[in-house]
Design an enzyme around this catalytic site. Structure first.
Site, PDB file in Angstrom:
ATOM      1  N   HIS A  17      72.717   5.351  62.768  1.00  0.00           N
ATOM      2  CA  HIS A  17      73.135   3.965  63.007  1.00  0.00           C
ATOM      3  C   HIS A  17      74.575   3.754  62.532  1.00  0.00           C
ATOM      4  O   HIS A  17      75.387   3.127  63.221  1.00  0.00           O
ATOM      5  CB  HIS A  17      72.220   2.979  62.258  1.00  0.00           C
ATOM      6  CG  HIS A  17      70.813   2.975  62.727  1.00  0.00           C
ATOM      7  ND1 HIS A  17      69.750   3.077  61.853  1.00  0.00           N
ATOM      8  CD2 HIS A  17      70.271   2.874  63.960  1.00  0.00           C
ATOM      9  CE1 HIS A  17      68.610   3.027  62.542  1.00  0.00           C
ATOM     10  NE2 HIS A  17      68.904   2.909  63.814  1.00  0.00           N
ATOM     11  N   LYS A  41      55.115  -6.215  62.906  1.00  0.00           N
ATOM     12  CA  LYS A  41      55.438  -4.904  62.357  1.00  0.00           C
ATOM     13  C   LYS A  41      55.482  -4.993  60.846  1.00  0.00           C
ATOM     14  O   LYS A  41      56.021  -5.942  60.286  1.00  0.00           O
ATOM     15  CB  LYS A  41      56.838  -4.479  62.826  1.00  0.00           C
ATOM     16  CG  LYS A  41      56.880  -3.495  63.937  1.00  0.00           C
ATOM     17  CD  LYS A  41      58.329  -3.104  64.157  1.00  0.00           C
ATOM     18  CE  LYS A  41      58.450  -1.888  65.024  1.00  0.00           C
ATOM     19  NZ  LYS A  41      59.844  -1.545  65.248  1.00  0.00           N
ATOM     20  N   ARG A  90      69.752   8.940  71.513  1.00  0.00           N
ATOM     21  CA  ARG A  90      69.587  10.279  70.947  1.00  0.00           C
ATOM     22  C   ARG A  90      69.189  11.298  71.993  1.00  0.00           C
ATOM     23  O   ARG A  90      69.466  12.484  71.852  1.00  0.00           O
ATOM     24  CB  ARG A  90      68.528  10.256  69.842  1.00  0.00           C
ATOM     25  CG  ARG A  90      68.932   9.442  68.632  1.00  0.00           C
ATOM     26  CD  ARG A  90      67.767   9.199  67.715  1.00  0.00           C
ATOM     27  NE  ARG A  90      66.783   8.402  68.457  1.00  0.00           N
ATOM     28  CZ  ARG A  90      65.515   8.312  68.167  1.00  0.00           C
ATOM     29  NH1 ARG A  90      65.023   8.960  67.145  1.00  0.00           N
ATOM     30  NH2 ARG A  90      64.699   7.565  68.880  1.00  0.00           N
ATOM     31  N   SER A 127      64.621   6.044  62.416  1.00  0.00           N
ATOM     32  CA  SER A 127      64.029   5.223  61.364  1.00  0.00           C
ATOM     33  C   SER A 127      62.539   5.503  61.226  1.00  0.00           C
ATOM     34  O   SER A 127      61.998   5.506  60.121  1.00  0.00           O
ATOM     35  CB  SER A 127      64.255   3.737  61.653  1.00  0.00           C
ATOM     36  OG  SER A 127      65.613   3.413  61.563  1.00  0.00           O
TER      37      SER A 127
END
Length: 149
Positions: A17, A41, A90, A127
């Site tokens: 990030h 979440k 990614r 993450s």
């Protein structure tokens, strides 16, 4: 003014990030790191701690601010007068996931998404993986920028 939002949960904010933000910085007049809140979440770190850490990390960068938001990213972009969304990629799976969201945001709100590819040595970071390692007592410091600099 070219203003961009870099949205995410950033739980945790990784070196990947950090790389995306620093590489995007010359492209925009201002970048808002936007920490999205999702009540469904469970978080590893409270949002207030994430904000404080990011403010420390970027305290010398006047072109960066850190805010939290809830709801649609598109609505937050409008509220912040942002014309761009920054997203890091990614791999091909990230692109496939992000592409339809980017196209929807462009159609609904005329907000353009800018994709930046992860640097090869950081493309394995996520993450989710960092949270899983931490959940089982592993040391994730190698995945994170130094928030105390």
């Amino acid at each position: 003014m070219k203003r961009a939002i870099f949205p995410g949960s950033f739980d945790p904010f990784t070196k990947g990030h950090f790389s995306i933000v620093m590489r995007a910085l010359p492209l925009f007049d201002h970048i808002v790191i936007a920490i999205g809140q999702n009540s469904e979440k469970s978080s590893m770190t409270p949002v207030e701690e994430r904000i404080a850490g990011l403010e420390r990390l970027f305290e010398k960068e006047s072109k960066i601010s850190v805010l939290k938001y809830s709801g649609l990213t598109m609505d937050f972009c409008k509220a912040q007068n942002a014309q761009f969304i920054i997203r890091g990629l990614r791999n091909a799976q990230d692109f496939n996931y992000e592409q339809s969201i980017a196209q929807t945001n462009l159609k609904l709100g005329a907000v353009e998404t800018i994709f930046l590819s992860a640097e090869p040595h950081l493309s394995h970071l996520s993450s989710t993986i960092a949270r899983d390692i931490a959940k089982y007592g592993g040391d994730i410091r190698t995945f994170l920028p130094d928030f105390n600099e």
